[in-house]
Scaffold this motif. Structure first.
Motif, PDB file in Angstrom:
ATOM      1  N   VAL A  61     -11.097  -3.058  -9.477  1.00  0.00           N
ATOM      2  CA  VAL A  61     -10.733  -2.194  -8.116  1.00  0.00           C
ATOM      3  C   VAL A  61     -11.567  -3.193  -7.027  1.00  0.00           C
ATOM      4  CG1 VAL A  61     -10.677   0.326  -9.020  1.00  0.00           C
ATOM      5  CG2 VAL A  61     -12.903  -0.633  -8.437  1.00  0.00           C
ATOM      6  N   ARG A  62     -10.818  -3.262  -6.032  1.00  0.00           N
ATOM      7  CA  ARG A  62     -11.481  -3.980  -4.673  1.00  0.00           C
ATOM      8  C   ARG A  62     -12.387  -3.176  -4.011  1.00  0.00           C
ATOM      9  NH1 ARG A  62     -11.849  -8.212  -3.721  1.00  0.00           N
ATOM     10  NH2 ARG A  62     -10.970  -8.375  -1.511  1.00  0.00           N
ATOM     11  N   PHE A  63     -13.248  -3.680  -3.628  1.00  0.00           N
ATOM     12  CA  PHE A  63     -14.358  -3.062  -2.967  1.00  0.00           C
ATOM     13  C   PHE A  63     -13.953  -3.289  -1.386  1.00  0.00           C
ATOM     14  CE2 PHE A  63     -18.006  -4.238   0.279  1.00  0.00           C
ATOM     15  CZ  PHE A  63     -18.729  -3.214  -0.201  1.00  0.00           C
ATOM     16  N   LYS A  64     -14.027  -2.085  -0.481  1.00  0.00           N
ATOM     17  CA  LYS A  64     -13.715  -2.124   0.737  1.00  0.00           C
ATOM     18  C   LYS A  64     -14.746  -2.120   1.794  1.00  0.00           C
ATOM     19  CE  LYS A  64      -9.294   0.022  -0.208  1.00  0.00           C
ATOM     20  NZ  LYS A  64      -8.357  -0.999   0.309  1.00  0.00           N
ATOM     21  N   GLU A  65     -15.842  -1.444   1.740  1.00  0.00           N
ATOM     22  CA  GLU A  65     -16.626  -1.351   2.760  1.00  0.00           C
ATOM     23  C   GLU A  65     -18.005  -0.454   2.518  1.00  0.00           C
ATOM     24  OE1 GLU A  65     -15.582   0.336   6.606  1.00  0.00           O
ATOM     25  OE2 GLU A  65     -14.257   1.711   5.585  1.00  0.00           O
ATOM     26  N   VAL A  66     -19.065  -0.622   3.220  1.00  0.00           N
ATOM     27  CA  VAL A  66     -20.349  -0.076   2.838  1.00  0.00           C
ATOM     28  C   VAL A  66     -20.606   1.085   4.356  1.00  0.00           C
ATOM     29  CG1 VAL A  66     -22.774   0.193   2.736  1.00  0.00           C
ATOM     30  CG2 VAL A  66     -21.564  -1.858   1.891  1.00  0.00           C
ATOM     31  N   LEU A  67     -20.631   2.320   4.075  1.00  0.00           N
ATOM     32  CA  LEU A  67     -20.634   3.215   5.297  1.00  0.00           C
ATOM     33  C   LEU A  67     -22.176   3.801   4.825  1.00  0.00           C
ATOM     34  CD1 LEU A  67     -17.252   4.892   3.996  1.00  0.00           C
ATOM     35  CD2 LEU A  67     -17.551   3.513   5.807  1.00  0.00           C
ATOM     36  N   LEU A  68     -22.648   4.107   5.899  1.00  0.00           N
ATOM     37  CA  LEU A  68     -24.161   4.804   6.035  1.00  0.00           C
ATOM     38  C   LEU A  68     -24.090   6.177   6.418  1.00  0.00           C
ATOM     39  CD1 LEU A  68     -26.827   2.179   7.305  1.00  0.00           C
ATOM     40  CD2 LEU A  68     -26.522   3.290   4.891  1.00  0.00           C
ATOM     41  N   THR A  69     -24.597   7.096   5.886  1.00  0.00           N
ATOM     42  CA  THR A  69     -24.761   8.725   6.362  1.00  0.00           C
ATOM     43  C   THR A  69     -26.465   8.696   6.504  1.00  0.00           C
ATOM     44  OG1 THR A  69     -24.936   9.795   4.564  1.00  0.00           O
ATOM     45  CG2 THR A  69     -22.894   9.331   5.089  1.00  0.00           C
ATOM     46  N   THR A  70     -26.771   9.720   7.199  1.00  0.00           N
ATOM     47  CA  THR A  70     -28.303   9.932   7.095  1.00  0.00           C
ATOM     48  C   THR A  70     -28.851   9.949   5.882  1.00  0.00           C
ATOM     49  OG1 THR A  70     -27.729  12.284   7.762  1.00  0.00           O
ATOM     50  CG2 THR A  70     -28.378  11.098   9.666  1.00  0.00           C
ATOM     51  N   THR A  71     -28.250  10.496   4.832  1.00  0.00           N
ATOM     52  CA  THR A  71     -28.839  10.655   3.551  1.00  0.00           C
ATOM     53  C   THR A  71     -28.052   9.867   2.664  1.00  0.00           C
ATOM     54  OG1 THR A  71     -26.947  12.413   3.132  1.00  0.00           O
ATOM     55  CG2 THR A  71     -29.114  13.198   3.850  1.00  0.00           C
ATOM     56  N   HIS A  72     -26.944   9.248   2.813  1.00  0.00           N
ATOM     57  CA  HIS A  72     -26.582   8.439   1.556  1.00  0.00           C
ATOM     58  C   HIS A  72     -25.948   6.913   2.044  1.00  0.00           C
ATOM     59  CE1 HIS A  72     -26.305  12.410  -0.197  1.00  0.00           C
ATOM     60  NE2 HIS A  72     -26.300  11.695  -1.358  1.00  0.00           N
ATOM     61  N   LEU A  73     -25.821   6.055   1.317  1.00  0.00           N
ATOM     62  CA  LEU A  73     -25.256   4.824   1.276  1.00  0.00           C
ATOM     63  C   LEU A  73     -23.888   5.160   0.685  1.00  0.00           C
ATOM     64  CD1 LEU A  73     -26.491   1.329   1.250  1.00  0.00           C
ATOM     65  CD2 LEU A  73     -24.642   2.039  -0.700  1.00  0.00           C
ATOM     66  N   ALA A  74     -22.691   4.839   1.111  1.00  0.00           N
ATOM     67  CA  ALA A  74     -21.500   5.050   0.450  1.00  0.00           C
ATOM     68  C   ALA A  74     -20.881   3.777   0.265  1.00  0.00           C
ATOM     69  CB  ALA A  74     -20.706   6.424   1.274  1.00  0.00           C
ATOM     70  N   LEU A  75     -20.126   3.503  -0.925  1.00  0.00           N
ATOM     71  CA  LEU A  75     -19.417   2.373  -1.094  1.00  0.00           C
ATOM     72  C   LEU A  75     -17.901   2.840  -1.142  1.00  0.00           C
ATOM     73  CD1 LEU A  75     -21.494   0.823  -3.895  1.00  0.00           C
ATOM     74  CD2 LEU A  75     -21.751   0.523  -1.573  1.00  0.00           C
ATOM     75  N   ALA A  76     -17.305   2.280  -0.270  1.00  0.00           N
ATOM     76  CA  ALA A  76     -15.714   2.570  -0.425  1.00  0.00           C
ATOM     77  C   ALA A  76     -14.903   1.575  -1.162  1.00  0.00           C
ATOM     78  CB  ALA A  76     -15.053   2.883   1.051  1.00  0.00           C
ATOM     79  N   MET A  77     -14.165   2.021  -2.207  1.00  0.00           N
ATOM     80  CA  MET A  77     -13.337   1.138  -2.938  1.00  0.00           C
ATOM     81  C   MET A  77     -12.099   1.664  -3.392  1.00  0.00           C
ATOM     82  SD  MET A  77     -15.462   1.850  -6.469  1.00  0.00           S
ATOM     83  CE  MET A  77     -16.327   3.283  -6.168  1.00  0.00           C
ATOM     84  N   GLU A  78     -11.181   0.627  -3.649  1.00  0.00           N
ATOM     85  CA  GLU A  78      -9.861   1.131  -4.107  1.00  0.00           C
ATOM     86  C   GLU A  78      -9.848   2.341  -5.108  1.00  0.00           C
ATOM     87  OE1 GLU A  78      -6.540  -1.424  -6.577  1.00  0.00           O
ATOM     88  OE2 GLU A  78      -8.125  -2.393  -5.332  1.00  0.00           O
ATOM     89  N   TYR A  79      -9.134   3.351  -4.753  1.00  0.00           N
ATOM     90  CA  TYR A  79      -8.910   4.380  -5.846  1.00  0.00           C
ATOM     91  C   TYR A  79      -7.976   4.281  -6.988  1.00  0.00           C
ATOM     92  CZ  TYR A  79      -7.354   8.901  -7.410  1.00  0.00           C
ATOM     93  OH  TYR A  79      -7.000  10.066  -8.247  1.00  0.00           O
ATOM     94  N   ALA A  80      -8.645   4.136  -8.170  1.00  0.00           N
ATOM     95  CA  ALA A  80      -7.901   4.237  -9.467  1.00  0.00           C
ATOM     96  C   ALA A  80      -7.222   5.373  -9.799  1.00  0.00           C
ATOM     97  CB  ALA A  80      -8.934   3.186 -10.388  1.00  0.00           C
ATOM     98  N   SER A  81      -5.918   5.450  -9.784  1.00  0.00           N
ATOM     99  CA  SER A  81      -5.393   6.903 -10.025  1.00  0.00           C
ATOM    100  C   SER A  81      -5.040   7.321 -11.498  1.00  0.00           C
ATOM    101  CB  SER A  81      -4.332   7.289  -9.007  1.00  0.00           C
ATOM    102  OG  SER A  81      -3.418   6.276  -9.361  1.00  0.00           O
ATOM    103  N   GLY A  82      -5.590   6.250 -12.330  1.00  0.00           N
ATOM    104  CA  GLY A  82      -4.707   6.375 -13.595  1.00  0.00           C
ATOM    105  C   GLY A  82      -5.750   7.433 -14.685  1.00  0.00           C
TER     106      GLY A  82
END
Ligand SMILES: Nc1ncnc2c1ncn2[C@@H]1O[C@H](COP(=O)(O)OP(=O)(O)OP(=O)(O)O)[C@@H](O)[C@H]1O
Length: 89
Positions: A61-82
């Motif tokens: 799965v491809r890594f897309k971006e890093v997102l920051l919230t006040t409480t969490h670091l979030a890693l957005a990646m390709e969704y594998a729907s299998g």
């Protein structure tokens, strides 16, 4: 995270929970892994991001971006729907 709408939980791993999210503008589905901010966000997480970002393979799965919230670091990646790998082995 404002640009994404959370659809549902996909599962939990040792680092945190992963949620299915939809990009509000492009409608693209992505899997976002939420890691609680704090001592766990250290050089190891940075290394995981750098390694994942450099991977380019049809079965990874491809890594897309890093997102920051006040409480969490979030890693957005390709969704594998299998479905769950566990159910396929
Ligand atoms: N890119 C993705 N697409 C679809 N589902 C995903 C994706 N990434 C994770 N998931 C789902 O979320 C669950 C948790 O993922 P996570 O990466 O946090 O942990 P894991 O890989 O299962 O375990 P560990 O953290 O111990 O390696 C997975 O088991 C899977 O069901």
């Amino acid at each position: 995270m404002e640009k994404y709408e959370i659809i549902k939980d996909l599962g939990a791993g040792s680092f945190g929970v992963t949620k299915l999210c939809k990009h509000k503008q492009t409608k693209e589905l992505v899997a976002v892994k939420f890691i609680q901010r704090g001592p766990t966000i250290d050089a190891n997480v940075e290394r995981e991001i750098l390694n994942h970002r450099s991977l380019r393979h049809p079965n990874v799965v491809r890594f897309k971006e890093v997102l920051l919230t006040t409480t969490h670091l979030a890693l957005a990646m390709e969704y594998a729907s299998g479905g769950e790998l566990f159910q396929r082995v």
